[in-house]
Motif scaffolding. Structure first.
Motif, mmCIF file in Angstrom:
data_model
loop_
_atom_site.group_PDB
_atom_site.id
_atom_site.type_symbol
_atom_site.label_atom_id
_atom_site.label_comp_id
_atom_site.label_asym_id
_atom_site.label_seq_id
_atom_site.Cartn_x
_atom_site.Cartn_y
_atom_site.Cartn_z
ATOM 1 N N SER A 54 57.994 45.773 36.179
ATOM 2 C CA SER A 54 58.914 45.264 37.192
ATOM 3 C C SER A 54 58.327 45.507 38.577
ATOM 4 C CB SER A 54 60.269 45.966 37.084
ATOM 5 O OG SER A 54 60.156 47.317 37.505
ATOM 6 N N ALA A 55 58.919 44.880 39.564
ATOM 7 C CA ALA A 55 58.541 45.160 40.951
ATOM 8 C C ALA A 55 58.974 46.580 41.290
ATOM 9 C CB ALA A 55 59.218 44.161 41.880
ATOM 10 N N GLY A 56 58.293 47.191 42.212
ATOM 11 C CA GLY A 56 58.689 48.525 42.664
ATOM 12 C C GLY A 56 60.033 48.461 43.370
ATOM 13 N N ASN A 57 60.831 49.496 43.200
ATOM 14 C CA ASN A 57 62.165 49.546 43.787
ATOM 15 C C ASN A 57 62.270 50.807 44.651
ATOM 16 O OD1 ASN A 57 64.836 49.036 44.314
ATOM 17 N ND2 ASN A 57 65.568 49.903 42.405
ATOM 18 N N PHE A 58 62.492 50.625 45.947
ATOM 19 C CA PHE A 58 62.639 51.743 46.881
ATOM 20 C C PHE A 58 64.121 52.008 47.109
ATOM 21 C CE2 PHE A 58 58.394 50.298 47.973
ATOM 22 C CZ PHE A 58 57.730 51.480 48.210
ATOM 23 N N ASN A 59 64.531 53.255 46.959
ATOM 24 C CA ASN A 59 65.907 53.659 47.251
ATOM 25 C C ASN A 59 65.882 54.780 48.269
ATOM 26 O OD1 ASN A 59 67.331 51.966 45.366
ATOM 27 N ND2 ASN A 59 66.469 53.247 43.751
ATOM 28 N N LYS A 60 66.826 54.740 49.198
ATOM 29 C CA LYS A 60 66.972 55.814 50.177
ATOM 30 C C LYS A 60 67.799 56.929 49.541
ATOM 31 C CE LYS A 60 66.887 52.773 54.185
ATOM 32 N NZ LYS A 60 67.656 52.306 55.359
ATOM 33 N N ASP A 61 67.384 58.173 49.761
ATOM 34 C CA ASP A 61 68.118 59.333 49.267
ATOM 35 C C ASP A 61 68.841 59.986 50.443
ATOM 36 O OD1 ASP A 61 66.998 58.936 46.724
ATOM 37 O OD2 ASP A 61 65.254 60.148 47.237
ATOM 38 N N PHE A 62 70.115 60.294 50.229
ATOM 39 C CA PHE A 62 70.935 60.887 51.287
ATOM 40 C C PHE A 62 71.576 62.177 50.818
ATOM 41 C CE2 PHE A 62 70.951 56.348 52.241
ATOM 42 C CZ PHE A 62 70.711 56.334 53.602
ATOM 43 N N GLU A 63 71.817 63.060 51.767
ATOM 44 C CA GLU A 63 72.653 64.235 51.544
ATOM 45 C C GLU A 63 73.942 63.969 52.316
ATOM 46 O OE1 GLU A 63 72.821 68.769 53.117
ATOM 47 O OE2 GLU A 63 70.878 68.065 52.359
ATOM 48 N N THR A 64 75.058 64.074 51.633
ATOM 49 C CA THR A 64 76.347 63.775 52.252
ATOM 50 C C THR A 64 77.095 65.069 52.545
ATOM 51 O OG1 THR A 64 76.454 61.727 50.970
ATOM 52 C CG2 THR A 64 78.507 62.481 51.968
ATOM 53 N N THR A 65 77.636 65.156 53.754
ATOM 54 C CA THR A 65 78.507 66.292 54.092
ATOM 55 C C THR A 65 79.922 65.751 54.279
ATOM 56 O OG1 THR A 65 77.993 66.086 56.448
ATOM 57 C CG2 THR A 65 76.660 67.622 55.178
ATOM 58 N N TYR A 66 80.895 66.614 53.995
ATOM 59 C CA TYR A 66 82.294 66.188 54.013
ATOM 60 C C TYR A 66 83.126 67.038 54.965
ATOM 61 C CZ TYR A 66 80.820 63.815 49.763
ATOM 62 O OH TYR A 66 80.161 63.019 48.864
ATOM 63 N N ASN A 67 84.199 66.451 55.493
ATOM 64 C CA ASN A 67 85.185 67.167 56.304
ATOM 65 C C ASN A 67 86.056 68.019 55.389
ATOM 66 O OD1 ASN A 67 84.423 65.975 58.768
ATOM 67 N ND2 ASN A 67 85.603 64.140 58.274
ATOM 68 N N LYS A 68 86.887 68.849 55.989
ATOM 69 C CA LYS A 68 87.801 69.700 55.218
ATOM 70 C C LYS A 68 88.744 68.897 54.342
ATOM 71 C CE LYS A 68 87.766 73.497 58.502
ATOM 72 N NZ LYS A 68 88.537 74.301 59.446
ATOM 73 N N ASN A 69 89.086 67.695 54.773
ATOM 74 C CA ASN A 69 90.010 66.870 53.986
ATOM 75 C C ASN A 69 89.302 66.028 52.920
ATOM 76 O OD1 ASN A 69 88.819 64.906 55.527
ATOM 77 N ND2 ASN A 69 90.680 64.244 56.565
ATOM 78 N N GLY A 70 88.004 66.193 52.794
ATOM 79 C CA GLY A 70 87.246 65.527 51.737
ATOM 80 C C GLY A 70 86.647 64.183 52.095
ATOM 81 N N THR A 71 86.844 63.714 53.308
ATOM 82 C CA THR A 71 86.233 62.449 53.698
ATOM 83 C C THR A 71 84.798 62.693 54.175
ATOM 84 O OG1 THR A 71 87.095 62.618 55.957
ATOM 85 C CG2 THR A 71 88.440 61.406 54.354
ATOM 86 N N THR A 72 84.010 61.660 54.081
ATOM 87 C CA THR A 72 82.598 61.766 54.470
ATOM 88 C C THR A 72 82.480 62.047 55.959
ATOM 89 O OG1 THR A 72 81.950 60.234 52.730
ATOM 90 C CG2 THR A 72 80.382 60.551 54.517
ATOM 91 N N ARG A 73 81.714 63.066 56.280
ATOM 92 C CA ARG A 73 81.452 63.417 57.671
ATOM 93 C C ARG A 73 80.160 62.762 58.145
ATOM 94 N NH1 ARG A 73 79.769 69.274 59.220
ATOM 95 N NH2 ARG A 73 78.606 68.662 61.044
ATOM 96 N N GLN A 74 79.099 62.937 57.362
ATOM 97 C CA GLN A 74 77.820 62.316 57.712
ATOM 98 C C GLN A 74 76.935 62.218 56.478
ATOM 99 O OE1 GLN A 74 75.600 64.603 60.567
ATOM 100 N NE2 GLN A 74 75.543 66.428 59.301
ATOM 101 N N GLN A 75 76.000 61.307 56.568
ATOM 102 C CA GLN A 75 74.977 61.177 55.536
ATOM 103 C C GLN A 75 73.628 61.337 56.212
ATOM 104 O OE1 GLN A 75 75.890 57.363 53.659
ATOM 105 N NE2 GLN A 75 76.586 58.516 51.880
ATOM 106 N N ILE A 76 72.811 62.234 55.671
ATOM 107 C CA ILE A 76 71.505 62.526 56.238
ATOM 108 C C ILE A 76 70.438 62.007 55.277
ATOM 109 C CG2 ILE A 76 69.942 64.358 56.995
ATOM 110 C CD1 ILE A 76 72.518 66.068 57.424
ATOM 111 N N LEU A 77 69.545 61.185 55.797
ATOM 112 C CA LEU A 77 68.446 60.665 54.997
ATOM 113 C C LEU A 77 67.520 61.813 54.622
ATOM 114 C CD1 LEU A 77 66.976 58.158 53.818
ATOM 115 C CD2 LEU A 77 65.731 58.044 55.984
ATOM 116 N N THR A 78 67.315 62.026 53.312
ATOM 117 C CA THR A 78 66.460 63.123 52.858
ATOM 118 C C THR A 78 65.129 62.638 52.292
ATOM 119 O OG1 THR A 78 67.551 63.116 50.696
ATOM 120 C CG2 THR A 78 68.413 64.635 52.360
ATOM 121 N N GLY A 79 64.999 61.343 52.085
ATOM 122 C CA GLY A 79 63.742 60.828 51.562
ATOM 123 C C GLY A 79 63.945 59.509 50.847
#
Length: 78
Positions: A32-57
């Motif tokens: 198959s063709a090569g497939n690139f995916n971005k990897d993220f680390e997600t941090t959450y607020n106290k109420n469980g909603t997404t606060r930020q996503q940081i690109l890790t590789g």
């Protein structure tokens, strides 16, 4: 990106050599063709909603399939 493509080419050659050693013909190997995916680390607020996503590789993947009429030979490889 260039390093990733070089690594992908090297891995593809290793797989081709391995499969050729198991008597799989080159035209039976479908890469198959090569497939690139971005990897993220997600941090959450106290109420469980997404606060930020940081690109890790990035993750680079590629699959290979074998199309052959010699089912028994291919089954032994799996």
């Amino acid at each position: 990106m260039k390093k990733a493509n070089v690594a992908l080419d090297e891995d593809r050659e290793k797989r081709k050599n391995y499969l050729s050693g198991k008597r799989v013909i080159a035209y039976e190997m479908i890469f198959s063709a090569g497939n690139f995916n971005k990897d993220f680390e997600t941090t959450y607020n106290k109420n469980g909603t997404t606060r930020q996503q940081i690109l890790t590789g990035f993750t680079l993947t590629q699959s290979v399939s074998i199309q052959s009429k010699e089912v028994n030979k291919i089954e032994k490889l799996s």
